[in-house]
Scaffold this motif. Sequence first.
Motif, PDB file in Angstrom:
ATOM      1  N   ASP A 138      -5.441  -4.625   3.818  1.00  0.00           N
ATOM      2  CA  ASP A 138      -6.046  -5.956   3.943  1.00  0.00           C
ATOM      3  C   ASP A 138      -7.154  -6.174   2.906  1.00  0.00           C
ATOM      4  OD1 ASP A 138      -4.361  -6.551   6.038  1.00  0.00           O
ATOM      5  OD2 ASP A 138      -5.832  -6.115   7.607  1.00  0.00           O
ATOM      6  N   ALA A 139      -7.800  -5.074   2.476  1.00  0.00           N
ATOM      7  CA  ALA A 139      -8.860  -5.170   1.465  1.00  0.00           C
ATOM      8  C   ALA A 139      -8.307  -5.200   0.042  1.00  0.00           C
ATOM      9  CB  ALA A 139      -9.832  -4.006   1.618  1.00  0.00           C
ATOM     10  N   GLY A 140      -6.981  -5.104  -0.082  1.00  0.00           N
ATOM     11  CA  GLY A 140      -6.371  -5.186  -1.400  1.00  0.00           C
ATOM     12  C   GLY A 140      -6.116  -3.860  -2.076  1.00  0.00           C
ATOM     13  N   VAL A 141      -6.243  -2.751  -1.345  1.00  0.00           N
ATOM     14  CA  VAL A 141      -5.993  -1.427  -1.927  1.00  0.00           C
ATOM     15  C   VAL A 141      -4.488  -1.220  -2.079  1.00  0.00           C
ATOM     16  CG1 VAL A 141      -6.214   1.060  -1.528  1.00  0.00           C
ATOM     17  CG2 VAL A 141      -8.129  -0.472  -1.006  1.00  0.00           C
ATOM     18  N   ASN A 142      -4.085  -0.549  -3.159  1.00  0.00           N
ATOM     19  CA  ASN A 142      -2.667  -0.325  -3.450  1.00  0.00           C
ATOM     20  C   ASN A 142      -2.202   1.104  -3.242  1.00  0.00           C
ATOM     21  OD1 ASN A 142      -3.886  -2.326  -5.777  1.00  0.00           O
ATOM     22  ND2 ASN A 142      -2.038  -3.132  -4.795  1.00  0.00           N
ATOM     23  N   ILE A 143      -3.130   2.064  -3.350  1.00  0.00           N
ATOM     24  CA  ILE A 143      -2.803   3.476  -3.136  1.00  0.00           C
ATOM     25  C   ILE A 143      -3.906   4.073  -2.271  1.00  0.00           C
ATOM     26  CG2 ILE A 143      -2.393   5.737  -4.179  1.00  0.00           C
ATOM     27  CD1 ILE A 143      -1.760   4.329  -6.814  1.00  0.00           C
ATOM     28  N   VAL A 144      -3.516   4.831  -1.245  1.00  0.00           N
ATOM     29  CA  VAL A 144      -4.504   5.576  -0.480  1.00  0.00           C
ATOM     30  C   VAL A 144      -4.100   7.045  -0.483  1.00  0.00           C
ATOM     31  CG1 VAL A 144      -3.317   5.024   1.702  1.00  0.00           C
ATOM     32  CG2 VAL A 144      -5.674   5.894   1.743  1.00  0.00           C
ATOM     33  N   ILE A 145      -5.080   7.905  -0.753  1.00  0.00           N
ATOM     34  CA  ILE A 145      -4.848   9.349  -0.732  1.00  0.00           C
ATOM     35  C   ILE A 145      -5.684   9.973   0.379  1.00  0.00           C
ATOM     36  CG2 ILE A 145      -4.221   9.532  -3.175  1.00  0.00           C
ATOM     37  CD1 ILE A 145      -7.105  10.521  -3.721  1.00  0.00           C
ATOM     38  N   TRP A 146      -5.117  11.017   0.986  1.00  0.00           N
ATOM     39  CA  TRP A 146      -5.840  11.867   1.932  1.00  0.00           C
ATOM     40  C   TRP A 146      -5.798  13.267   1.317  1.00  0.00           C
ATOM     41  CZ3 TRP A 146      -2.143   8.266   3.482  1.00  0.00           C
ATOM     42  CH2 TRP A 146      -2.591   7.222   4.294  1.00  0.00           C
ATOM     43  N   PRO A 147      -6.716  13.568   0.402  1.00  0.00           N
ATOM     44  CA  PRO A 147      -6.529  14.717  -0.494  1.00  0.00           C
ATOM     45  C   PRO A 147      -6.573  16.092   0.158  1.00  0.00           C
ATOM     46  CG  PRO A 147      -8.679  13.694  -0.827  1.00  0.00           C
ATOM     47  CD  PRO A 147      -7.914  12.787   0.067  1.00  0.00           C
ATOM     48  N   LEU A 182       0.842  -1.196   0.000  1.00  0.00           N
ATOM     49  CA  LEU A 182       0.000   0.000   0.000  1.00  0.00           C
ATOM     50  C   LEU A 182       0.878   1.247   0.000  1.00  0.00           C
ATOM     51  CD1 LEU A 182      -2.912   1.193   0.301  1.00  0.00           C
ATOM     52  CD2 LEU A 182      -2.440   1.285   2.754  1.00  0.00           C
ATOM     53  N   LEU A 183       0.668   2.140  -0.961  1.00  0.00           N
ATOM     54  CA  LEU A 183       1.405   3.394  -1.036  1.00  0.00           C
ATOM     55  C   LEU A 183       0.555   4.511  -0.450  1.00  0.00           C
ATOM     56  CD1 LEU A 183       3.001   3.150  -4.600  1.00  0.00           C
ATOM     57  CD2 LEU A 183       3.787   2.203  -2.420  1.00  0.00           C
ATOM     58  N   ARG A 184       1.134   5.253   0.496  1.00  0.00           N
ATOM     59  CA  ARG A 184       0.415   6.302   1.225  1.00  0.00           C
ATOM     60  C   ARG A 184       0.793   7.664   0.630  1.00  0.00           C
ATOM     61  NH1 ARG A 184       3.466   5.238   6.364  1.00  0.00           N
ATOM     62  NH2 ARG A 184       4.991   5.106   4.682  1.00  0.00           N
ATOM     63  N   MET A 185      -0.244   8.409   0.156  1.00  0.00           N
ATOM     64  CA  MET A 185       0.013   9.651  -0.558  1.00  0.00           C
ATOM     65  C   MET A 185      -0.882  10.777  -0.025  1.00  0.00           C
ATOM     66  SD  MET A 185       0.409   8.103  -4.442  1.00  0.00           S
ATOM     67  CE  MET A 185       1.333   9.503  -5.069  1.00  0.00           C
ATOM     68  N   PRO A 186      -0.422  11.485   1.013  1.00  0.00           N
ATOM     69  CA  PRO A 186      -1.198  12.634   1.494  1.00  0.00           C
ATOM     70  C   PRO A 186      -1.232  13.755   0.460  1.00  0.00           C
ATOM     71  CG  PRO A 186       0.415  11.904   3.134  1.00  0.00           C
ATOM     72  CD  PRO A 186       0.751  11.214   1.849  1.00  0.00           C
ATOM     73  N   GLY A 187      -2.265  14.568   0.536  1.00  0.00           N
ATOM     74  CA  GLY A 187      -2.412  15.678  -0.391  1.00  0.00           C
ATOM     75  C   GLY A 187      -1.620  16.895   0.048  1.00  0.00           C
ATOM     76  N   ALA A 188      -0.812  17.427  -0.848  1.00  0.00           N
ATOM     77  CA  ALA A 188      -0.052  18.651  -0.576  1.00  0.00           C
ATOM     78  C   ALA A 188      -0.858  19.858  -1.037  1.00  0.00           C
ATOM     79  CB  ALA A 188       1.293  18.616  -1.293  1.00  0.00           C
ATOM     80  N   PHE A 189      -0.896  20.915  -0.218  1.00  0.00           N
ATOM     81  CA  PHE A 189      -1.609  22.119  -0.639  1.00  0.00           C
ATOM     82  C   PHE A 189      -0.665  23.191  -1.162  1.00  0.00           C
ATOM     83  CE2 PHE A 189      -1.084  22.384   3.971  1.00  0.00           C
ATOM     84  CZ  PHE A 189      -0.501  23.629   4.147  1.00  0.00           C
ATOM     85  N   ASN A 190       0.639  22.940  -1.086  1.00  0.00           N
ATOM     86  CA  ASN A 190       1.638  23.828  -1.683  1.00  0.00           C
ATOM     87  C   ASN A 190       2.970  23.082  -1.723  1.00  0.00           C
ATOM     88  OD1 ASN A 190       2.613  23.890   0.932  1.00  0.00           O
ATOM     89  ND2 ASN A 190       2.070  26.013   1.317  1.00  0.00           N
ATOM     90  N   PRO A 191       4.008  23.651  -2.333  1.00  0.00           N
ATOM     91  CA  PRO A 191       5.294  22.944  -2.399  1.00  0.00           C
ATOM     92  C   PRO A 191       5.894  22.659  -1.025  1.00  0.00           C
ATOM     93  CG  PRO A 191       5.209  24.654  -4.075  1.00  0.00           C
ATOM     94  CD  PRO A 191       3.998  24.854  -3.208  1.00  0.00           C
ATOM     95  N   LEU A 192       5.758  23.566  -0.077  1.00  0.00           N
ATOM     96  CA  LEU A 192       6.342  23.359   1.243  1.00  0.00           C
ATOM     97  C   LEU A 192       5.723  22.158   1.949  1.00  0.00           C
ATOM     98  CD1 LEU A 192       8.390  24.458   3.299  1.00  0.00           C
ATOM     99  CD2 LEU A 192       6.527  25.840   4.264  1.00  0.00           C
ATOM    100  N   SER A 193       4.411  22.001   1.835  1.00  0.00           N
ATOM    101  CA  SER A 193       3.767  20.840   2.462  1.00  0.00           C
ATOM    102  C   SER A 193       4.178  19.546   1.758  1.00  0.00           C
ATOM    103  CB  SER A 193       2.245  21.003   2.458  1.00  0.00           C
ATOM    104  OG  SER A 193       1.717  21.089   1.147  1.00  0.00           O
ATOM    105  N   ALA A 194       4.459  19.600   0.459  1.00  0.00           N
ATOM    106  CA  ALA A 194       4.967  18.419  -0.240  1.00  0.00           C
ATOM    107  C   ALA A 194       6.318  18.010   0.312  1.00  0.00           C
ATOM    108  CB  ALA A 194       5.064  18.705  -1.745  1.00  0.00           C
ATOM    109  N   ARG A 195       7.146  18.984   0.587  1.00  0.00           N
ATOM    110  CA  ARG A 195       8.458  18.680   1.160  1.00  0.00           C
ATOM    111  C   ARG A 195       8.318  18.073   2.553  1.00  0.00           C
ATOM    112  NH1 ARG A 195      13.129  22.961   0.207  1.00  0.00           N
ATOM    113  NH2 ARG A 195      12.947  22.002  -1.855  1.00  0.00           N
TER     114      ARG A 195
END
Length: 300
Positions: free
Chosen positions: A230-239, A24-37
């Motif tokens: 456990d449900a078989g998800v491969n990517i989860v986003i918290w946008p 599972l790859l965890r990918m939170p949502g960035a609202f600007n470049p600084l939050s991505a960093r």
Amino acid sequence: MLYTTRTDTDKRRAFRRRLESGELLRMPGAFNPLSARLIERRGFDGVYVSGAVLSADLGLPDIGLTTLTEVAGRTRQITRVTDLPTLADADTGFGEPMNVARTVQEFEDAGLAGLHIEDQVNPKRCGHLDGKQVVDAETAVRRIRAAVDARRDPDFLIVARTDIRASEGLEATIDRAGRLVDAGADAIFPEALRTLDEFARVRAAIDVPLLANMTEFGKSDLFTADQLSDAGVNIVIWPVSLLRMAMGAADRGLSTLLDQGSLTDRLDEMQHRRDLYDLLDYESYSGFDSSVFNFRLEAD
């Protein structure tokens, strides 16, 4: 210093390899470049760029008002400051299939590792609002085929999002997902599923990676990363999560300023100056500057 040291190609290949592992790859949502960093610093697997967040950042509702130029520009700002792969929301592709094709190439040029294209009627609306409408299967398939045909880097990930669950139910979602995979989609994003069993049933019906959207205050329950895995998800986003937390903190801070005239009582809630400077890598800039400008002007 300055920007990422990894090429776009390297990030896309690494993203593909991680997806092939089945984890599972965890990918939170960035609202600007600084939050991505910050997302990278804290050890997540990738960065997500939400259309809803970008709209909100511009003071607009998420109803298809943003343009390709605005979205591509923001994603370019984000991808160049992080070594992580970045996945972005491309709404309906900003128009008809030819627009979808242009969107894919603009997003490739912006350094993204992938995007998702949805099957809502254009212009779209937020995926967790009532009253959504989806296009017919043929139109949805044409969008994905256009996206796949337009990409120049085979590692650029084309994710097909379907919003049909809200209007036609789970069986229609599974049928639509199968058609989109047949059209060439590399992954499926079924929006607004309600239970872990629904995720598991979609997982069993397709043979490509599955993406889950864990947005707060929406149609889906907020499952943990372990439950989704456990449900078989491969990517989860918290946008929208980081934006919501940041705006909530800002609102509380402004209230304190009005009530007390000072933010002394909220200092422990703030990112310290030293932590911000560390995140921005001030030390490297200082070292670079002194190595270049290493001379002094003599006085007359």
